[in-house]
Design a protein around this motif. Sequence first.
Motif, PDB file in Angstrom:
ATOM      1  N   THR A 179       0.864  -1.174   0.000  1.00 10.24           N
ATOM      2  CA  THR A 179       0.000   0.000   0.000  1.00 10.24           C
ATOM      3  C   THR A 179       0.903   1.226   0.000  1.00 10.24           C
ATOM      4  O   THR A 179       2.030   1.171   0.512  1.00 10.24           O
ATOM      5  N   PRO A 180       0.474   2.343  -0.600  1.00 10.75           N
ATOM      6  CA  PRO A 180       1.323   3.542  -0.616  1.00 10.75           C
ATOM      7  C   PRO A 180       1.654   4.027   0.784  1.00 10.75           C
ATOM      8  O   PRO A 180       0.816   3.997   1.687  1.00 10.75           O
ATOM      9  N   LYS A 181       2.883   4.478   0.975  1.00 13.82           N
ATOM     10  CA  LYS A 181       3.288   5.045   2.263  1.00 13.82           C
ATOM     11  C   LYS A 181       2.810   6.492   2.348  1.00 13.82           C
ATOM     12  O   LYS A 181       3.137   7.298   1.490  1.00 13.82           O
ATOM     13  N   PRO A 182       2.020   6.824   3.367  1.00 14.72           N
ATOM     14  CA  PRO A 182       1.626   8.226   3.519  1.00 14.72           C
ATOM     15  C   PRO A 182       2.848   9.134   3.622  1.00 14.72           C
ATOM     16  O   PRO A 182       3.837   8.783   4.257  1.00 14.72           O
ATOM     17  N   ARG A 183       2.759  10.292   3.023  1.00 12.63           N
ATOM     18  CA  ARG A 183       3.900  11.195   2.944  1.00 12.63           C
ATOM     19  C   ARG A 183       4.417  11.594   4.326  1.00 12.63           C
ATOM     20  O   ARG A 183       5.614  11.759   4.530  1.00 12.63           O
ATOM     21  N   VAL A 201       8.718   4.185  11.395  1.00 18.12           N
ATOM     22  CA  VAL A 201       7.398   3.748  11.831  1.00 18.12           C
ATOM     23  C   VAL A 201       6.733   2.922  10.739  1.00 18.12           C
ATOM     24  O   VAL A 201       6.166   1.856  10.993  1.00 18.12           O
ATOM     25  N   ALA A 202       6.813   3.400   9.501  1.00 26.33           N
ATOM     26  CA  ALA A 202       6.197   2.689   8.376  1.00 26.33           C
ATOM     27  C   ALA A 202       6.723   1.264   8.269  1.00 26.33           C
ATOM     28  O   ALA A 202       5.966   0.317   8.024  1.00 26.33           O
ATOM     29  N   GLY A 203       8.036   1.104   8.472  1.00 23.40           N
ATOM     30  CA  GLY A 203       8.647  -0.208   8.307  1.00 23.40           C
ATOM     31  C   GLY A 203       8.351  -1.181   9.417  1.00 23.40           C
ATOM     32  O   GLY A 203       8.673  -2.370   9.304  1.00 23.40           O
ATOM     33  N   SER A 204       7.726  -0.729  10.491  1.00 21.49           N
ATOM     34  CA  SER A 204       7.474  -1.609  11.640  1.00 21.49           C
ATOM     35  C   SER A 204       5.994  -1.749  11.950  1.00 21.49           C
ATOM     36  O   SER A 204       5.622  -2.207  13.025  1.00 21.49           O
ATOM     37  N   LEU A 205       5.127  -1.401  10.999  1.00 25.89           N
ATOM     38  CA  LEU A 205       3.719  -1.215  11.318  1.00 25.89           C
ATOM     39  C   LEU A 205       2.835  -2.424  11.068  1.00 25.89           C
ATOM     40  O   LEU A 205       1.784  -2.574  11.711  1.00 25.89           O
ATOM     41  N   PHE A 206       3.196  -3.322  10.171  1.00 28.99           N
ATOM     42  CA  PHE A 206       2.243  -4.337   9.726  1.00 28.99           C
ATOM     43  C   PHE A 206       1.800  -5.278  10.843  1.00 28.99           C
ATOM     44  O   PHE A 206       0.608  -5.410  11.122  1.00 28.99           O
ATOM     45  N   VAL A 207       2.744  -5.974  11.477  1.00 35.88           N
ATOM     46  CA  VAL A 207       2.364  -6.998  12.460  1.00 35.88           C
ATOM     47  C   VAL A 207       1.606  -6.381  13.626  1.00 35.88           C
ATOM     48  O   VAL A 207       0.508  -6.837  13.985  1.00 35.88           O
ATOM     49  N   GLY A 213       4.447  -3.211  21.643  1.00 34.94           N
ATOM     50  CA  GLY A 213       4.079  -2.874  20.278  1.00 34.94           C
ATOM     51  C   GLY A 213       2.606  -3.063  19.990  1.00 34.94           C
ATOM     52  O   GLY A 213       1.907  -2.121  19.584  1.00 34.94           O
ATOM     53  N   VAL A 214       2.074  -4.274  20.182  1.00 30.80           N
ATOM     54  CA  VAL A 214       0.659  -4.534  19.914  1.00 30.80           C
ATOM     55  C   VAL A 214      -0.218  -3.852  20.953  1.00 30.80           C
ATOM     56  O   VAL A 214      -1.230  -3.224  20.625  1.00 30.80           O
ATOM     57  N   GLY A 215       0.159  -3.965  22.228  1.00 32.48           N
ATOM     58  CA  GLY A 215      -0.661  -3.394  23.291  1.00 32.48           C
ATOM     59  C   GLY A 215      -0.842  -1.901  23.162  1.00 32.48           C
ATOM     60  O   GLY A 215      -1.941  -1.375  23.383  1.00 32.48           O
ATOM     61  N   CYS A 216       0.214  -1.196  22.796  1.00 31.54           N
ATOM     62  CA  CYS A 216       0.163   0.262  22.647  1.00 31.54           C
ATOM     63  C   CYS A 216      -0.865   0.665  21.594  1.00 31.54           C
ATOM     64  O   CYS A 216      -1.672   1.572  21.804  1.00 31.54           O
ATOM     65  N   ILE A 217      -0.863  -0.023  20.452  1.00 32.22           N
ATOM     66  CA  ILE A 217      -1.794   0.327  19.381  1.00 32.22           C
ATOM     67  C   ILE A 217      -3.209  -0.121  19.733  1.00 32.22           C
ATOM     68  O   ILE A 217      -4.178   0.615  19.494  1.00 32.22           O
ATOM     69  N   ALA A 218      -3.350  -1.315  20.310  1.00 30.25           N
ATOM     70  CA  ALA A 218      -4.681  -1.791  20.690  1.00 30.25           C
ATOM     71  C   ALA A 218      -5.335  -0.842  21.691  1.00 30.25           C
ATOM     72  O   ALA A 218      -6.539  -0.546  21.586  1.00 30.25           O
ATOM     73  N   ALA A 219      -4.568  -0.356  22.646  1.00 30.37           N
ATOM     74  CA  ALA A 219      -5.112   0.568  23.637  1.00 30.37           C
ATOM     75  C   ALA A 219      -5.607   1.852  22.975  1.00 30.37           C
ATOM     76  O   ALA A 219      -6.681   2.370  23.310  1.00 30.37           O
ATOM     77  N   GLN A 220      -4.841   2.351  22.018  1.00 31.82           N
ATOM     78  CA  GLN A 220      -5.240   3.588  21.346  1.00 31.82           C
ATOM     79  C   GLN A 220      -6.446   3.377  20.429  1.00 31.82           C
ATOM     80  O   GLN A 220      -7.322   4.242  20.336  1.00 31.82           O
ATOM     81  N   HIS A 278      -2.547   5.511   7.891  1.00 35.30           N
ATOM     82  CA  HIS A 278      -3.106   6.860   7.783  1.00 35.30           C
ATOM     83  C   HIS A 278      -3.475   7.431   9.147  1.00 35.30           C
ATOM     84  O   HIS A 278      -3.324   8.641   9.380  1.00 35.30           O
ATOM     85  N   LEU A 279      -3.935   6.595  10.080  1.00 42.19           N
ATOM     86  CA  LEU A 279      -4.198   7.083  11.427  1.00 42.19           C
ATOM     87  C   LEU A 279      -2.920   7.563  12.094  1.00 42.19           C
ATOM     88  O   LEU A 279      -2.906   8.583  12.796  1.00 42.19           O
ATOM     89  N   VAL A 280      -1.806   6.843  11.891  1.00 43.60           N
ATOM     90  CA  VAL A 280      -0.526   7.265  12.459  1.00 43.60           C
ATOM     91  C   VAL A 280      -0.052   8.552  11.795  1.00 43.60           C
ATOM     92  O   VAL A 280       0.423   9.485  12.458  1.00 43.60           O
ATOM     93  N   ALA A 281      -0.158   8.631  10.463  1.00 42.83           N
ATOM     94  CA  ALA A 281       0.289   9.819   9.743  1.00 42.83           C
ATOM     95  C   ALA A 281      -0.480  11.064  10.170  1.00 42.83           C
ATOM     96  O   ALA A 281       0.057  12.175  10.140  1.00 42.83           O
ATOM     97  N   GLN A 282      -1.732  10.886  10.584  1.00 39.73           N
ATOM     98  CA  GLN A 282      -2.554  12.010  11.034  1.00 39.73           C
ATOM     99  C   GLN A 282      -2.444  12.255  12.538  1.00 39.73           C
ATOM    100  O   GLN A 282      -3.196  13.035  13.099  1.00 39.73           O
ATOM    101  N   HIS A 283      -1.502  11.564  13.196  1.00 41.92           N
ATOM    102  CA  HIS A 283      -1.250  11.729  14.630  1.00 41.92           C
ATOM    103  C   HIS A 283      -2.433  11.319  15.498  1.00 41.92           C
ATOM    104  O   HIS A 283      -2.595  11.812  16.615  1.00 41.92           O
ATOM    105  N   LYS A 284      -3.255  10.396  14.987  1.00 39.76           N
ATOM    106  CA  LYS A 284      -4.332   9.837  15.787  1.00 39.76           C
ATOM    107  C   LYS A 284      -3.885   8.576  16.514  1.00 39.76           C
ATOM    108  O   LYS A 284      -4.549   8.128  17.442  1.00 39.76           O
ATOM    109  N   LEU A 285      -2.783   7.997  16.081  1.00 36.66           N
ATOM    110  CA  LEU A 285      -2.137   6.880  16.757  1.00 36.66           C
ATOM    111  C   LEU A 285      -0.659   7.217  16.929  1.00 36.66           C
ATOM    112  O   LEU A 285      -0.040   7.807  16.038  1.00 36.66           O
TER     113      LEU A 285
END
Length: 384
Positions: free
Chosen positions: A109-113, A119-125, A153-160, A265-272
């Motif tokens: 998928t395209p990397k948000p600018r 961060v982009a390289g560590s996001l999938f799992v 890693g997982v817990g931080c995103i799940a909580a948010q 996109h949520l991370v790029a928009q500072h929502k995560l």
Amino acid sequence: MPHAVKFSRYGGPEVLEVVEIAIPRPADGEVLVEVVAAGINPAESAIREGRLSERWVSRFPQGQGSDFAGFVSALGRGVTSFEVNDAVIGHTSRGSHASHLVVPATNLTPKPRRLPWEVAGSLFVVGTTAWAAVNAVGVKAGDVVVVSAAAGGVGCIAAQLARLRGATVIGTASPENFDFLRQLGVIPVAHGPGVVERIRAVTPHGVDAYLDTHGGDNIHTAVELGVSRYRINTIIDWEAIDEYGLNTMADADSEATEVLAKVAHLVAQHKLVVPVSDIFPLERVREAFVELDRGHTRGKIVLGMQPVNYRHQRVQAVDVKEAAVTVGVSTEHPHMDVYENLPPVIGHLPHQAHPHPSDTRRSEPADDPLDRPQDRDRVGLPLG
């Protein structure tokens, strides 16, 4: 020469080798990616040590890694969704810890600018696992949700993600991570003996859902708190799944790339927020896994294929951890988006295949539903 991480026997980080490889050629429907950054994950340690050999058999010499971000270098026949030099995020099966790899175009998928490479390289799992876990227990507005290992890693995103749905989130963690969790709007509780009483003390009306990202006694804790087994989820405790008949995450491989795009996109928009605690060059992959295997990482550890050295650099050959530079920082301050102005830590050296590596004109869709002005301040974003 291109390089990749391989191991030829089960064992600790010492079995990992960085070996030269030939640049792979993309087949029909595939894309060759030059990797800029790749994340490392606890499951990779478990596979390397042979603890998951019955579930995932290794064929030596075995590669490793799932997460990556990089540039498109070549296209297989029939690929029309990307162009050479596009910045992309993707996923693969046991092969991302490499300078070059080939994947199906559907894995990208395209990397948000505005999304940093590390961060982009560590996001999938972590992103897709957290998304599926939150969906599995049906988190909704007004719920009280406990997330174990909430600083990981997982817990931080799940909580948010649970917070974005309007839930009150309690995160178990070690005390040194309490300040970090409070900044995310998570109520911290110390893990370990007595955790049930400590959770009850901060939520006297009970717990609606429980997300286990660490294992150990967490499922027993959730049961003792009176959480319905249909609203308990674990990403790691397979025995508890069988013992309690828990609701497991649905197999969402067909939707994995779509979910990755949404999380990005949520991370790029500072929502995560996705904290990166360490960045290691590929040749120091053993050290990266030694750090990961200690089990105290906040957020993610990343491999950078081309770490940047810049003029007047004052720190040489010293790893400065995110946790170390934030000790003593007060939590009561306005939110500041300043990280974009820091010197880069991962870069990309242009060569013939990438005459314009900074060109990311295709990185963000023109009509991104998560980037519409009317949606920018929403807190109850749908995750399903």
